[in-house]
Design a protein around this motif. Sequence first.
Motif, mmCIF file in Angstrom:
data_model
loop_
_atom_site.group_PDB
_atom_site.id
_atom_site.type_symbol
_atom_site.label_atom_id
_atom_site.label_comp_id
_atom_site.label_asym_id
_atom_site.label_seq_id
_atom_site.Cartn_x
_atom_site.Cartn_y
_atom_site.Cartn_z
ATOM 1 N N MET A 160 -21.191 23.390 -48.554
ATOM 2 C CA MET A 160 -21.014 23.191 -47.107
ATOM 3 C C MET A 160 -22.089 22.269 -46.533
ATOM 4 O O MET A 160 -22.227 22.201 -45.318
ATOM 5 N N GLY A 161 -22.876 21.650 -47.385
ATOM 6 C CA GLY A 161 -23.875 20.701 -46.893
ATOM 7 C C GLY A 161 -25.232 21.322 -46.602
ATOM 8 O O GLY A 161 -26.078 20.691 -45.956
ATOM 9 N N MET A 162 -25.433 22.563 -47.103
ATOM 10 C CA MET A 162 -26.740 23.203 -46.886
ATOM 11 C C MET A 162 -27.805 22.508 -47.732
ATOM 12 O O MET A 162 -27.607 22.269 -48.921
ATOM 13 N N GLU A 163 -28.933 22.210 -47.120
ATOM 14 C CA GLU A 163 -30.002 21.544 -47.855
ATOM 15 C C GLU A 163 -31.210 22.451 -48.035
ATOM 16 O O GLU A 163 -31.977 22.283 -48.974
ATOM 17 N N GLU A 164 -31.393 23.383 -47.119
ATOM 18 C CA GLU A 164 -32.570 24.256 -47.201
ATOM 19 C C GLU A 164 -32.300 25.521 -46.399
ATOM 20 O O GLU A 164 -31.653 25.475 -45.345
ATOM 21 N N ARG A 187 -26.277 19.065 -43.353
ATOM 22 C CA ARG A 187 -25.617 17.906 -42.740
ATOM 23 C C ARG A 187 -24.169 17.910 -43.168
ATOM 24 O O ARG A 187 -23.812 18.445 -44.210
ATOM 25 N N CYS A 188 -23.328 17.334 -42.317
ATOM 26 C CA CYS A 188 -21.902 17.250 -42.610
ATOM 27 C C CYS A 188 -21.635 15.897 -43.262
ATOM 28 O O CYS A 188 -21.901 14.850 -42.651
ATOM 29 N N GLY A 189 -21.103 15.932 -44.467
ATOM 30 C CA GLY A 189 -20.799 14.690 -45.169
ATOM 31 C C GLY A 189 -19.486 14.081 -44.697
ATOM 32 O O GLY A 189 -18.683 14.742 -44.025
ATOM 33 N N PRO A 190 -19.237 12.835 -45.047
ATOM 34 C CA PRO A 190 -18.038 12.116 -44.585
ATOM 35 C C PRO A 190 -16.735 12.741 -45.077
ATOM 36 O O PRO A 190 -15.683 12.541 -44.468
ATOM 37 N N GLU A 191 -16.824 13.527 -46.157
ATOM 38 C CA GLU A 191 -15.605 14.171 -46.670
ATOM 39 C C GLU A 191 -15.077 15.235 -45.711
ATOM 40 O O GLU A 191 -13.932 15.679 -45.847
ATOM 41 N N ALA A 237 -17.491 15.884 -37.208
ATOM 42 C CA ALA A 237 -17.078 16.890 -38.186
ATOM 43 C C ALA A 237 -15.744 17.526 -37.821
ATOM 44 O O ALA A 237 -15.425 17.725 -36.643
ATOM 45 N N HIS A 238 -14.980 17.878 -38.853
ATOM 46 C CA HIS A 238 -13.770 18.685 -38.677
ATOM 47 C C HIS A 238 -14.184 20.097 -38.239
ATOM 48 O O HIS A 238 -15.169 20.654 -38.751
ATOM 49 N N GLY A 239 -13.423 20.665 -37.315
ATOM 50 C CA GLY A 239 -13.750 22.014 -36.834
ATOM 51 C C GLY A 239 -13.709 23.055 -37.937
ATOM 52 O O GLY A 239 -14.420 24.067 -37.865
ATOM 53 N N ARG A 252 -25.805 13.302 -40.056
ATOM 54 C CA ARG A 252 -27.006 13.470 -39.232
ATOM 55 C C ARG A 252 -27.666 14.801 -39.608
ATOM 56 O O ARG A 252 -26.967 15.778 -39.890
ATOM 57 N N PRO A 253 -28.991 14.862 -39.562
ATOM 58 C CA PRO A 253 -29.646 16.146 -39.833
ATOM 59 C C PRO A 253 -29.280 17.180 -38.767
ATOM 60 O O PRO A 253 -29.351 16.895 -37.561
ATOM 61 N N LEU A 254 -28.880 18.346 -39.259
ATOM 62 C CA LEU A 254 -28.517 19.462 -38.385
ATOM 63 C C LEU A 254 -29.364 20.661 -38.780
ATOM 64 O O LEU A 254 -29.891 20.724 -39.894
ATOM 65 N N THR A 255 -29.460 21.613 -37.870
ATOM 66 C CA THR A 255 -30.047 22.902 -38.224
ATOM 67 C C THR A 255 -29.043 23.982 -37.857
ATOM 68 O O THR A 255 -28.142 23.762 -37.029
ATOM 69 N N ALA A 256 -29.180 25.131 -38.484
ATOM 70 C CA ALA A 256 -28.306 26.267 -38.160
ATOM 71 C C ALA A 256 -29.122 27.541 -38.262
ATOM 72 O O ALA A 256 -30.156 27.582 -38.961
ATOM 73 N N ARG A 257 -28.652 28.550 -37.566
ATOM 74 C CA ARG A 257 -29.333 29.850 -37.578
ATOM 75 C C ARG A 257 -28.284 30.949 -37.653
ATOM 76 O O ARG A 257 -27.169 30.787 -37.122
#
Length: 136
Positions: free
Chosen positions: A1-5, A19-23, A31-33, A72-77
Amino acid sequence: MGMEEETLAADGSAHYRLRCGPEHEGGPGVAHGGWISGVFVEIVGHLAVQMEQLAVTGALSVTYRKPVPINRPLTARAWLAGKDGGKWTVEGSIHLASSGTELAHATALLVEREMSHYTRAREWLGREEAGSDGTA
Ligand SMILES: CCCCCCCCCCCC(=O)SCCNC(=O)CCNC(=O)[C@H](O)C(C)(C)COP(=O)(O)OP(=O)(O)OC[C@H]1O[C@@H](n2cnc3c(N)ncnc32)[C@H](O)[C@@H]1OP(=O)(O)O
């Protein structure tokens, strides 16, 4: 799902860089919902795994506040908002890393399960495909 850390905070909340990749592009540059919902399913479910409890998502409500850009760099919680017996309310959010602005928010109901959940699911499917769910 694009998790990096992934990091766990002292208060038990989980924090991610992703981050969300182009796929997973759902519109020009965004990003697709379904990817956004998928991220939430993963991070709310993983919170339970980190607490050494198997739980499945019984309900998930997503508010899409702003388009989520790809590449783009994203964060999530994800954090535990409440517990009622075996039912957990877990909340999650996705943010633009550069500004911290919240782009999407989710509230999930997790239901505690044992590993036998998956055995029962296979048994249920067998009955279903045989033409009866066993409840008749
Ligand atoms: C190391 C890397 C790992 C990496 C791991 C990364 C983690 C990823 C995790 C991914 C997790 C998933 O994708 S899970 C996949 C998506 N979800 C699923 O497949 C779940 C499919 N649904 C189900 O199996 C079922 O509907 C359940 C288990 C959710 C609920 O079944 P049930 O028969 O109602 O269960 P039961 O024990 O009676 O219910 C417990 C209580 O929850 C309530 N309840 C149940 N569903 C709901 C609901 N939608 N909304 C409100 N309330 C509900 C019931 O009323 C009951 O309340 P009360 O009477 O007790 O008050």
